[in-house]
Write an enzyme that holds these catalytic residues in place. Structure first.
Site, PDB file in Angstrom:
ATOM      1  NE  ARG A 111      19.873  67.014  27.928  1.00 36.60           N
ATOM      2  CZ  ARG A 111      18.963  68.443  28.657  1.00 36.60           C
ATOM      3  NH1 ARG A 111      17.642  68.868  29.106  1.00 36.60           N
ATOM      4  NH2 ARG A 111      19.645  69.119  28.920  1.00 36.60           N
TER       5      ARG A 111
ATOM      6  CE1 TYR B 233      12.034  43.010  21.660  1.00 39.24           C
ATOM      7  CE2 TYR B 233      11.667  44.859  23.387  1.00 39.24           C
ATOM      8  CZ  TYR B 233      12.175  43.157  22.320  1.00 39.24           C
ATOM      9  OH  TYR B 233      13.849  43.777  22.617  1.00 39.24           O
TER      10      TYR B 233
ATOM     11  CG  ASP C  63       5.596  47.231  18.901  1.00 41.67           C
ATOM     12  OD1 ASP C  63       6.153  47.728  18.102  1.00 41.67           O
ATOM     13  OD2 ASP C  63       5.714  47.397  19.663  1.00 41.67           O
TER      14      ASP C  63
ATOM     15  CE  LYS D 278      14.333  45.003  16.929  1.00 41.64           C
ATOM     16  NZ  LYS D 278      13.089  45.356  18.477  1.00 41.64           N
TER      17      LYS D 278
HETATM   18  C1  PLP Z   1      12.948  45.225  18.957  1.00 44.84           C
HETATM   19  C2  PLP Z   1      11.375  45.464  19.525  1.00 44.84           C
HETATM   20  C3  PLP Z   1      11.040  46.978  20.696  1.00 44.84           C
HETATM   21  C4  PLP Z   1      12.289  46.908  21.788  1.00 44.84           C
HETATM   22  O1  PLP Z   1      13.063  48.320  20.654  1.00 44.84           O
HETATM   23  P1  PLP Z   1      14.704  48.448  20.775  1.00 44.84           P
HETATM   24  O2  PLP Z   1      15.112  49.602  19.823  1.00 44.84           O
HETATM   25  O3  PLP Z   1      15.125  46.710  20.738  1.00 44.84           O
HETATM   26  O4  PLP Z   1      14.731  49.052  22.099  1.00 44.84           O
HETATM   27  C5  PLP Z   1      10.336  47.284  20.844  1.00 44.84           C
HETATM   28  N1  PLP Z   1       9.217  46.741  20.111  1.00 44.84           N
HETATM   29  C6  PLP Z   1       9.020  45.543  19.634  1.00 44.84           C
HETATM   30  C7  PLP Z   1       8.548  44.729  18.602  1.00 44.84           C
HETATM   31  C8  PLP Z   1      10.582  45.248  19.022  1.00 44.84           C
HETATM   32  O5  PLP Z   1      10.828  44.196  17.630  1.00 44.84           O
END
Ligand code: PLP
Length: 389
Positions: free
Chosen positions: A60, A112, A185, A210
């Site tokens: 952890r 998002y 992000d 992603k």
């Molecule tokens: C998918 C996504 C997230 C969240 O990520 P998870 O891995 O699904 O928790 C945050 N920001 C963007 C732009 C995303 O496409």
């Protein structure tokens, strides 16, 4: 000199694609293995002096396979350190956990959906004070900021799912003038094309679910920092104490996926541009939203901050409205109707119905995530789905 610093020195001279193809790994001196080891152990032993044998105590806190993935991610974004979480949203939640009670947070109106839901939820419980700004309004961010009060500015670029482009450098300057940090992000603009730390961001976030992993088979989130500062140490404590750490197997899968990131991303960008150009002006479409099109309002900024491709995400607005848009989804045969993005397979989704009644996304909009299939098949599929006969 240790093997690690040897490796790092060698890596400094190499292109990202080279380091990633080899998983940042020279053969393991113990075994000669070319594929990085998967260390599943959650606990790590001590010697006769009661000292830890290695650098790890309990998974952890940190573990070798996760750390290996983090080293690659930090290098890719030109940061000094990276921290992996069990999902993108676990990383998002960790960031806002570091904001003082009642602290002021600024974020875009369209972003998002899951991250905004989290912000709204903690705002409704009085944890933070939230101001949303319109990213298409040039003075939107400046007006949302409170000098000396705002603690975190959250941006996303390009903005999901309208692909408006936020100028990261300009946003960093504004945030810093107000005494806030900028978190970017960059999930849809991975470090192959955008390096937000170089543009002034104080933290970069990616949903590694992603593009970074790219195969729709793990959830992961990552934060990258330019320096190991006080905020970074706090984030490390939050991850350790709330337990949102990535598992070793998923970290291993992530490294496996990242080996082909430059190839996958290049192909997705090329196909997306081809598809966007093909669809632009289509009689059944109101608009094609893609930052790589000269007609896109954010194209000039995108050219500056997306140096190696405009990404594989585009949206189309279907003439008529939601019924006509959903009919297109019903007719596709190659695109897969599903959520998520950045994988090797092409996906199509009606965001407004997924996000629900609070959604700011136009109801005629379909989001396309372009994969690595033959682009001719994708174009033929969209043509037949839009033809409506
Ligand atoms: C998918 C996504 C997230 C969240 O990520 P998870 O891995 O699904 O928790 C945050 N920001 C963007 C732009 C995303 O496409």
């Amino acid at each position: 000199m240790t093997r690690d610093s040897d490796e790092e020195q060698r890596d400094d001279d190499l292109a990202d694609a080279t380091v990633l193809a080899q998983a940042g790994h020279t053969p393991d001196p113990a075994t000669g293995a070319l594929v990085p080891a998967l260390h599943m152990s959650t606990t790590f032993g001590r010697d006769s002096e009661n000292e830890l044998i290695g650098d790890y105590m309990y998974a952890r806190h940190q573990s070798p396979t996760v750390e290996h993935a983090e080293r690659l991610l930090a290098r890719l974004d030109r940061g000094t350190d990276a921290m992996l979480f069990a999902s993108g949203l676990a990383a998002v939640a960790a960031i806002f956990e570091t904001v003082e009670s009642g602290g002021h947070v600024v974020a875009p109106t369209i972003m998002y959906h899951g991250a905004q839901n989290w912000l709204r939820r903690i705002e409704s419980r009085g944890r933070i004070d939230l101001t949303l700004f319109d990213a298409t309004d040039p003075s939107g961010l400046a007006e949302a900021l409170r000098i000396g009060e705002t603690s975190v500015v959250w941006i996303e670029s390009p903005v999901n799912p309208t692909w408006d482009v936020i100028d990261i450098r300009a946003a960093a300057d504004l945030a810093h003038e107000a005494g806030a940090i900028l978190v970017a992000d960059c999930t849809v603009a991975p470090p192959i094309t955008t390096r937000a730390l170089d543009l002034g961001a104080d933290l970069v976030f990616h949903s590694a679910t992603k593009y970074l992993n790219g195969h729709s088979d793990i959830l992961a989130g990552v934060l990258i920092t330019p320096e190991a500062n006080e905020l970074w140490e706090e984030l490390r404590s939050v991850r350790m104490l709330t337990g949102g750490v990535l598992g070793a197997h998923d970290a291993w899968m992530l490294v496996r996926g990242m080996r082909t990131l430059p190839l996958r991303f290049e192909r997705a960008c090329k196909s997306a541009l081809q598809i966007a150009r093909h669809l632009e002006g289509h009689p059944r479409l109101e608009a094609v939203l893609y930052p790589g099109l000269e007609s896109h309002p954010g194209h000039e900024v995108a050219r500056r901050q997306m140096t190696h491709g405009f990404g594989g995400l585009l949206s189309i607005r279907v003439k008529g409205g939601p019924t006509e848009a959903l009919e297109v989804i019903r007719r596709v045969r190659v695109f897969v109707p599903a959520t998520s993005l950045g994988g090797v397979e092409s996906l199509i989704e009606h965001r407004a119905s997924v996000e629900g009644p609070d959604s700011e996304v136009p109801p005629d909009l379909l989001r396309l995530s372009i994969g690595i299939e033959d682009p001719a098949d994708l174009i033929t599929d969209l043509d037949q789905a839009l033809s409506g006969d």
